[in-house]
Motif scaffolding. Structure first.
Motif, PDB file in Angstrom:
ATOM      1  N   CYS A  14       0.948  -0.515   0.000  1.00 24.88           N
ATOM      2  CA  CYS A  14       0.000   0.000   0.000  1.00 24.88           C
ATOM      3  C   CYS A  14       1.126   0.611   0.000  1.00 24.88           C
ATOM      4  O   CYS A  14       0.971   1.649   0.591  1.00 24.88           O
ATOM      5  CB  CYS A  14       0.054   1.916   0.124  1.00 24.88           C
ATOM      6  N   SER A  15      -1.446   2.439   1.545  1.00 27.05           N
ATOM      7  CA  SER A  15      -0.412   2.760   1.961  1.00 27.05           C
ATOM      8  C   SER A  15       0.587   2.832   1.076  1.00 27.05           C
ATOM      9  O   SER A  15       0.743   1.994   0.152  1.00 27.05           O
ATOM     10  CB  SER A  15      -0.163   1.908   2.672  1.00 27.05           C
ATOM     11  N   LEU A  16       0.539   3.871   1.657  1.00 28.33           N
ATOM     12  CA  LEU A  16       1.621   3.928   0.671  1.00 28.33           C
ATOM     13  C   LEU A  16       2.914   3.617   1.388  1.00 28.33           C
ATOM     14  O   LEU A  16       3.329   4.280   2.282  1.00 28.33           O
ATOM     15  CB  LEU A  16       1.705   5.310   0.110  1.00 28.33           C
ATOM     16  N   SER A  17       3.524   2.646   0.936  1.00 28.84           N
ATOM     17  CA  SER A  17       4.717   2.281   1.672  1.00 28.84           C
ATOM     18  C   SER A  17       5.978   2.425   0.877  1.00 28.84           C
ATOM     19  O   SER A  17       7.045   2.354   1.441  1.00 28.84           O
ATOM     20  CB  SER A  17       4.607   0.851   2.163  1.00 28.84           C
ATOM     21  N   PHE A  18       5.901   2.577  -0.454  1.00 30.26           N
ATOM     22  CA  PHE A  18       7.198   2.742  -1.092  1.00 30.26           C
ATOM     23  C   PHE A  18       7.757   4.120  -0.765  1.00 30.26           C
ATOM     24  O   PHE A  18       7.046   5.081  -0.563  1.00 30.26           O
ATOM     25  CB  PHE A  18       7.141   2.515  -2.615  1.00 30.26           C
ATOM     26  N   SER A  19       9.068   4.158  -0.692  1.00 34.13           N
ATOM     27  CA  SER A  19       9.757   5.355  -0.217  1.00 34.13           C
ATOM     28  C   SER A  19       9.681   6.476  -1.239  1.00 34.13           C
ATOM     29  O   SER A  19       9.891   6.279  -2.421  1.00 34.13           O
ATOM     30  CB  SER A  19      11.211   5.008   0.055  1.00 34.13           C
ATOM     31  N   LEU A  20       9.344   7.667  -0.751  1.00 35.23           N
ATOM     32  CA  LEU A  20       9.340   8.842  -1.622  1.00 35.23           C
ATOM     33  C   LEU A  20      10.570   9.677  -1.279  1.00 35.23           C
ATOM     34  O   LEU A  20      10.487  10.731  -0.665  1.00 35.23           O
ATOM     35  CB  LEU A  20       8.055   9.652  -1.403  1.00 35.23           C
ATOM     36  N   GLN A  21      11.725   9.160  -1.630  1.00 35.35           N
ATOM     37  CA  GLN A  21      12.971   9.822  -1.275  1.00 35.35           C
ATOM     38  C   GLN A  21      13.020  11.240  -1.827  1.00 35.35           C
ATOM     39  O   GLN A  21      12.581  11.510  -2.936  1.00 35.35           O
ATOM     40  CB  GLN A  21      14.160   9.037  -1.847  1.00 35.35           C
ATOM     41  N   ALA A  22      13.565  12.136  -0.994  1.00 34.52           N
ATOM     42  CA  ALA A  22      13.786  13.499  -1.463  1.00 34.52           C
ATOM     43  C   ALA A  22      14.758  13.437  -2.636  1.00 34.52           C
ATOM     44  O   ALA A  22      15.873  12.980  -2.506  1.00 34.52           O
ATOM     45  CB  ALA A  22      14.358  14.341  -0.335  1.00 34.52           C
ATOM     46  N   LYS A  23      14.307  13.897  -3.777  1.00 37.03           N
ATOM     47  CA  LYS A  23      15.103  13.771  -4.990  1.00 37.03           C
ATOM     48  C   LYS A  23      14.997  15.071  -5.764  1.00 37.03           C
ATOM     49  O   LYS A  23      13.913  15.648  -5.881  1.00 37.03           O
ATOM     50  CB  LYS A  23      14.565  12.598  -5.816  1.00 37.03           C
ATOM     51  N   TYR A 120      22.543   3.939 -11.303  1.00 34.26           N
ATOM     52  CA  TYR A 120      21.657   4.138 -10.147  1.00 34.26           C
ATOM     53  C   TYR A 120      20.178   4.101 -10.540  1.00 34.26           C
ATOM     54  O   TYR A 120      19.382   3.410  -9.902  1.00 34.26           O
ATOM     55  CB  TYR A 120      21.992   5.445  -9.430  1.00 34.26           C
ATOM     56  N   PRO A 121      19.756   4.829 -11.579  1.00 35.54           N
ATOM     57  CA  PRO A 121      18.350   4.733 -12.003  1.00 35.54           C
ATOM     58  C   PRO A 121      17.935   3.311 -12.375  1.00 35.54           C
ATOM     59  O   PRO A 121      16.768   2.937 -12.226  1.00 35.54           O
ATOM     60  CB  PRO A 121      18.276   5.668 -13.210  1.00 35.54           C
ATOM     61  N   LEU A 122      18.896   2.509 -12.848  1.00 31.68           N
ATOM     62  CA  LEU A 122      18.601   1.114 -13.185  1.00 31.68           C
ATOM     63  C   LEU A 122      18.199   0.339 -11.923  1.00 31.68           C
ATOM     64  O   LEU A 122      17.156  -0.325 -11.893  1.00 31.68           O
ATOM     65  CB  LEU A 122      19.818   0.460 -13.838  1.00 31.68           C
ATOM     66  N   TYR A 123      19.034   0.432 -10.871  1.00 32.87           N
ATOM     67  CA  TYR A 123      18.723  -0.279  -9.630  1.00 32.87           C
ATOM     68  C   TYR A 123      17.516   0.326  -8.920  1.00 32.87           C
ATOM     69  O   TYR A 123      16.738  -0.371  -8.276  1.00 32.87           O
ATOM     70  CB  TYR A 123      19.940  -0.288  -8.716  1.00 32.87           C
ATOM     71  N   GLU A 124      17.367   1.634  -9.062  1.00 31.78           N
ATOM     72  CA  GLU A 124      16.204   2.324  -8.493  1.00 31.78           C
ATOM     73  C   GLU A 124      14.917   1.776  -9.116  1.00 31.78           C
ATOM     74  O   GLU A 124      13.923   1.520  -8.420  1.00 31.78           O
ATOM     75  CB  GLU A 124      16.343   3.820  -8.770  1.00 31.78           C
ATOM     76  N   LYS A 164      26.497   7.980  -1.633  1.00 32.92           N
ATOM     77  CA  LYS A 164      25.228   8.092  -0.920  1.00 32.92           C
ATOM     78  C   LYS A 164      24.141   7.306  -1.646  1.00 32.92           C
ATOM     79  O   LYS A 164      23.216   6.788  -1.024  1.00 32.92           O
ATOM     80  CB  LYS A 164      24.829   9.557  -0.799  1.00 32.92           C
ATOM     81  N   GLN A 165      24.261   7.207  -2.961  1.00 33.86           N
ATOM     82  CA  GLN A 165      23.274   6.456  -3.735  1.00 33.86           C
ATOM     83  C   GLN A 165      23.214   4.998  -3.298  1.00 33.86           C
ATOM     84  O   GLN A 165      22.140   4.409  -3.201  1.00 33.86           O
ATOM     85  CB  GLN A 165      23.593   6.554  -5.228  1.00 33.86           C
ATOM     86  N   GLN A 167      23.956   3.913  -0.342  1.00 33.66           N
ATOM     87  CA  GLN A 167      23.324   3.905   0.970  1.00 33.66           C
ATOM     88  C   GLN A 167      21.806   3.986   0.853  1.00 33.66           C
ATOM     89  O   GLN A 167      21.078   3.320   1.594  1.00 33.66           O
ATOM     90  CB  GLN A 167      23.849   5.073   1.813  1.00 33.66           C
ATOM     91  N   VAL A 168      21.340   4.813  -0.079  1.00 30.91           N
ATOM     92  CA  VAL A 168      19.899   4.934  -0.313  1.00 30.91           C
ATOM     93  C   VAL A 168      19.325   3.596  -0.769  1.00 30.91           C
ATOM     94  O   VAL A 168      18.278   3.146  -0.280  1.00 30.91           O
ATOM     95  CB  VAL A 168      19.600   6.030  -1.357  1.00 30.91           C
ATOM     96  N   LEU A 169      19.997   2.945  -1.716  1.00 29.34           N
ATOM     97  CA  LEU A 169      19.536   1.651  -2.203  1.00 29.34           C
ATOM     98  C   LEU A 169      19.479   0.619  -1.072  1.00 29.34           C
ATOM     99  O   LEU A 169      18.508  -0.126  -0.938  1.00 29.34           O
ATOM    100  CB  LEU A 169      20.449   1.140  -3.316  1.00 29.34           C
ATOM    101  N   LYS A 170      20.553   0.581  -0.264  1.00 30.99           N
ATOM    102  CA  LYS A 170      20.593  -0.375   0.842  1.00 30.99           C
ATOM    103  C   LYS A 170      19.474  -0.106   1.835  1.00 30.99           C
ATOM    104  O   LYS A 170      18.814  -1.037   2.314  1.00 30.99           O
ATOM    105  CB  LYS A 170      21.955  -0.306   1.541  1.00 30.99           C
ATOM    106  N   TYR A 171      19.267   1.169   2.142  1.00 28.68           N
ATOM    107  CA  TYR A 171      18.210   1.529   3.094  1.00 28.68           C
ATOM    108  C   TYR A 171      16.834   1.098   2.581  1.00 28.68           C
ATOM    109  O   TYR A 171      16.052   0.459   3.294  1.00 28.68           O
ATOM    110  CB  TYR A 171      18.222   3.038   3.356  1.00 28.68           C
ATOM    111  N   ARG A 172      16.540   1.448   1.339  1.00 35.14           N
ATOM    112  CA  ARG A 172      15.221   1.135   0.792  1.00 35.14           C
ATOM    113  C   ARG A 172      15.015  -0.372   0.652  1.00 35.14           C
ATOM    114  O   ARG A 172      13.912  -0.878   0.892  1.00 35.14           O
ATOM    115  CB  ARG A 172      15.039   1.843  -0.554  1.00 35.14           C
ATOM    116  N   ALA A 173      16.064  -1.084   0.280  1.00 38.63           N
ATOM    117  CA  ALA A 173      15.964  -2.542   0.171  1.00 38.63           C
ATOM    118  C   ALA A 173      15.717  -3.172   1.542  1.00 38.63           C
ATOM    119  O   ALA A 173      14.899  -4.088   1.679  1.00 38.63           O
ATOM    120  CB  ALA A 173      17.236  -3.113  -0.454  1.00 38.63           C
ATOM    121  N   LEU A 174      16.416  -2.670   2.562  1.00 39.99           N
ATOM    122  CA  LEU A 174      16.216  -3.185   3.926  1.00 39.99           C
ATOM    123  C   LEU A 174      14.799  -2.899   4.420  1.00 39.99           C
ATOM    124  O   LEU A 174      14.167  -3.762   5.049  1.00 39.99           O
ATOM    125  CB  LEU A 174      17.234  -2.548   4.877  1.00 39.99           C
TER     126      LEU A 174
END
Length: 379
Positions: A14-23, A120-124, A164-165, A167-174
């Protein structure tokens, strides 16, 4: 609007649960679309469609130029901004529960990123795809398998190392893995993942994501009946959202707090939070969240023995679900309405509700109905 009218009769995500990272988006149209995802996903979808249709994809001769994010020529769009637009579009479609389209669009973003060497956009994009498989399709096996692949491959990507990219990927994956584990019942495993994710969150220094983290952790504790810890996290997320005036996050916090107080049978507080959440969902035409909120309010009234108010809210929730063409949820709501009519000894209306085709077309709902009928007969 009906929710405001109900408020006047006595009402005090949901909910929205996917991360809306400041970008950071250098194209104003994309920046606006991203900012509208939580409140107006239809508008966000419209803006990205306009952007993609009015500009042609540039094909620079110098491969290094595909990474440039500046578009001085408003007739073209760079590969990077094309991927950004498609990602926003996919998120909007996901929020609007158009799952197949969301998956199709994010796969297109993944392909463009791959073709143009945008690591990065690929993994994102791949992470978004995993989120859609979980959030929209509840396919935990596929989502977890994709997360394994993303984590393994991203560690080998030279351009992502020590950035930092990464770190962002690791955080969102976790966080996604923690949300999945929490929902499939792996309480302790999920909590360890949330704690590990927090280490990356501190380094990211992202206020919006901090709010999201608090709400997700609070939802996890609530799901597993750790009420004191859930209340602490949800209130922390709520007040952080109030400080930043993030109306979408405030609405989500209000909905989770309403669920918590409902489970603890503190019905006045549950109604207060649910009402605030419902006002937001109605204002921005978030039909599914509004239906869930109305159903929660109806359930609270039913537990209080305020059956007429319960009926009004169940019927309004049913209207929303019918518009969304969710037959299973509509059938379940009809069962709830039938139960209230049973409390009111109104057997004529109970029969009219029970014998709607939408109930009997679904075998699972039908079995539940027969079991309940057997229970009432015995008791």
């Amino acid at each position: 609007m009906f929710f405001r009218r109900l408020l006047c009769t006595g009402l005090v995500l949901c909910s929205l649960s996917f991360s809306l990272q400041a970008k950071v988006y250098t194209v104003p149209m994309l920046s606006e679309a991203n900012g509208l995802l939580l409140s107006q996903p239809e508008r966000a979808l419209s803006l990205t469609e306009k952007y993609l249709s009015q500009r042609r994809l540039s094909k620079p001769q110098d491969p290094a130029r595909v990474h440039i994010n500046e578009e001085s020529d408003h007739t073209i769009r760079t590969p990077l901004n094309t991927v950004n637009a498609l990602q926003i579009q996919a998120k909007a479609l996901s929020i609007l529960h158009r799952s197949e389209q969301a998956i199709s669009v994010v796969k297109k973003a993944e392909q463009i990123a791959s073709d143009n060497g945008l690591i990065y956009p690929l993994y994102e994009s791949r992470l978004l795809l995993a989120e859609f498989y979980w959030e929209n399709l509840r396919n935990s096996a596929t989502a977890l398998k994709m997360l394994d692949s993303i984590e393994k491959e991203s560690r080998k990507a030279p351009s992502l190392k020590l950035t930092k990219q990464l770190q962002v990927l690791k955080y969102r994956a976790l966080m996604l893995r923690a949300n999945i584990e929490s929902n499939i019942g792996a309480d302790e495993k999920a909590e360890k993942l949330y704690i590990k994710a927090k280490g990356y969150l501190v380094a990211l220094d992202d206020q919006d994501e901090l709010i999201n983290y608090q709400l997700k952790l609070g939802q996890h504790y609530l799901k597993h009946h750790h009420y004191d810890m859930a209340l602490d996290r949800l209130l922390s997320g709520y007040w952080l959202a109030v400080e930043t005036d993030d109306q979408g996050q405030i609405a989500q916090a209000n909905y989770y707090l309403a669920e918590l107080f409902d489970e603890r049978k503190v019905y006045d507080k549950a109604l207060d939070h649910a009402t605030q959440a419902g006002e937001f969902f109605e204002r921005y035409k978030r039909s599914q969240q509004l239906a869930k909120t109305l159903t929660l309010i109806a359930s609270i009234y039913e537990q209080q023995g305020r059956y007429n108010l319960a009926l009004v809210h169940y019927f309004n929730a049913l209207d929303q679900e019918n518009q969304l063409q969710h037959e299973v949820r509509s059938a379940r709501l009809r069962l709830n309405i039938a139960r209230v009519y049973l409390h009111l000894y109104n057997y004529t209306k109970l029969s009219n509700i029970l014998f709607k085709p939408v109930i009997w077309r679904n075998k699972v709902v039908m079995r539940r109905l027969l079991l309940k009928a057997r229970f009432y007969k015995v008791n």
